[in-house]
Design a protein around this motif. Sequence first.
Motif, PDB file in Angstrom:
ATOM      1  N   THR A  56       0.826  -1.195   0.000  1.00 48.37           N
ATOM      2  CA  THR A  56       0.000   0.000   0.000  1.00 48.37           C
ATOM      3  C   THR A  56       0.865   1.252   0.000  1.00 48.37           C
ATOM      4  OG1 THR A  56      -1.672  -1.187   1.251  1.00 48.37           O
ATOM      5  CG2 THR A  56      -1.844   1.195   1.239  1.00 48.37           C
ATOM      6  N   ASP A 113      -4.345   2.095  -9.951  1.00 50.33           N
ATOM      7  CA  ASP A 113      -5.553   1.576 -10.581  1.00 50.33           C
ATOM      8  C   ASP A 113      -6.028   2.541 -11.659  1.00 50.33           C
ATOM      9  OD1 ASP A 113      -7.957   0.482 -11.258  1.00 50.33           O
ATOM     10  OD2 ASP A 113      -8.848   0.642  -9.264  1.00 50.33           O
ATOM     11  N   THR A 159     -11.660  -2.500   1.404  1.00 50.53           N
ATOM     12  CA  THR A 159     -11.203  -2.454   0.018  1.00 50.53           C
ATOM     13  C   THR A 159     -12.096  -3.354  -0.821  1.00 50.53           C
ATOM     14  OG1 THR A 159      -8.941  -2.046   0.712  1.00 50.53           O
ATOM     15  CG2 THR A 159      -9.249  -2.864  -1.527  1.00 50.53           C
ATOM     16  N   GLY A 160     -12.584  -2.812  -1.929  1.00 50.40           N
ATOM     17  CA  GLY A 160     -13.422  -3.590  -2.830  1.00 50.40           C
ATOM     18  C   GLY A 160     -14.909  -3.502  -2.529  1.00 50.40           C
ATOM     19  N   THR A 206     -15.439   2.093  -1.880  1.00 52.98           N
ATOM     20  CA  THR A 206     -14.098   2.117  -2.478  1.00 52.98           C
ATOM     21  C   THR A 206     -14.174   1.766  -3.959  1.00 52.98           C
ATOM     22  OG1 THR A 206     -13.641  -0.166  -1.793  1.00 52.98           O
ATOM     23  CG2 THR A 206     -12.886   1.598  -0.331  1.00 52.98           C
ATOM     24  N   ASP A 239      -7.700   1.590  -4.626  1.00 52.20           N
ATOM     25  CA  ASP A 239      -7.036   0.369  -4.174  1.00 52.20           C
ATOM     26  C   ASP A 239      -5.693   0.671  -3.523  1.00 52.20           C
ATOM     27  OD1 ASP A 239      -5.416   0.958  -6.317  1.00 52.20           O
ATOM     28  OD2 ASP A 239      -5.429  -1.052  -7.150  1.00 52.20           O
TER      29      ASP A 239
END
Length: 172
Positions: free
Chosen positions: A36, A46, A130-131, A135, A141
């Motif tokens: 990250t 992304d 996340t996901g 988000t 991401d």
Amino acid sequence: MGFLIAGLVLVGLLSLLNLLLILAMARRLRTPGVLTTARAATGPVDRQQRRPGDRVASFSGRFDGTGLVAFLSPSCPPCQELLPEVLAYARAAGPRRVLTVVVDDDEDPVKVAEEVAAFDGLAHVVVARTGDELTGTFGVDAYPAVFLIAADGTVVMSGHDLAGVPRPARVA
């Protein structure tokens, strides 16, 4: 014959060194926060991350006019460095102009609670993963991720810091 044996030994040693380096790199990338942090330091990775001019879902009831959306993770060192700036922005803008998304991807519950508490009364706070839908809407991401959103849902600015975000006028 001696050169052939020496060559094979050299190739074997180089292969072993290569294997050790690959294993060390894999271990480093599996350390929480490293990937990250690397992504955040190099900018958006992304291709789907929202950029200026893109439109996002409505935020009725969460923002008045232009609003700041900040995605922060308690285990992300760059997020912790950005946290005081986001808090200062929230103090100046008011709670209806800042949405803070604390990303909880199996984080330490105490750290998540501390980060949520830091924004108490300063911003609307959502805990997400996340996901998930939020988000995913922003295509986030990598953390931190910061967006300035117009009242019509258009992204005015996006990035990983508050460098391009104009400071809000003080609210009474």
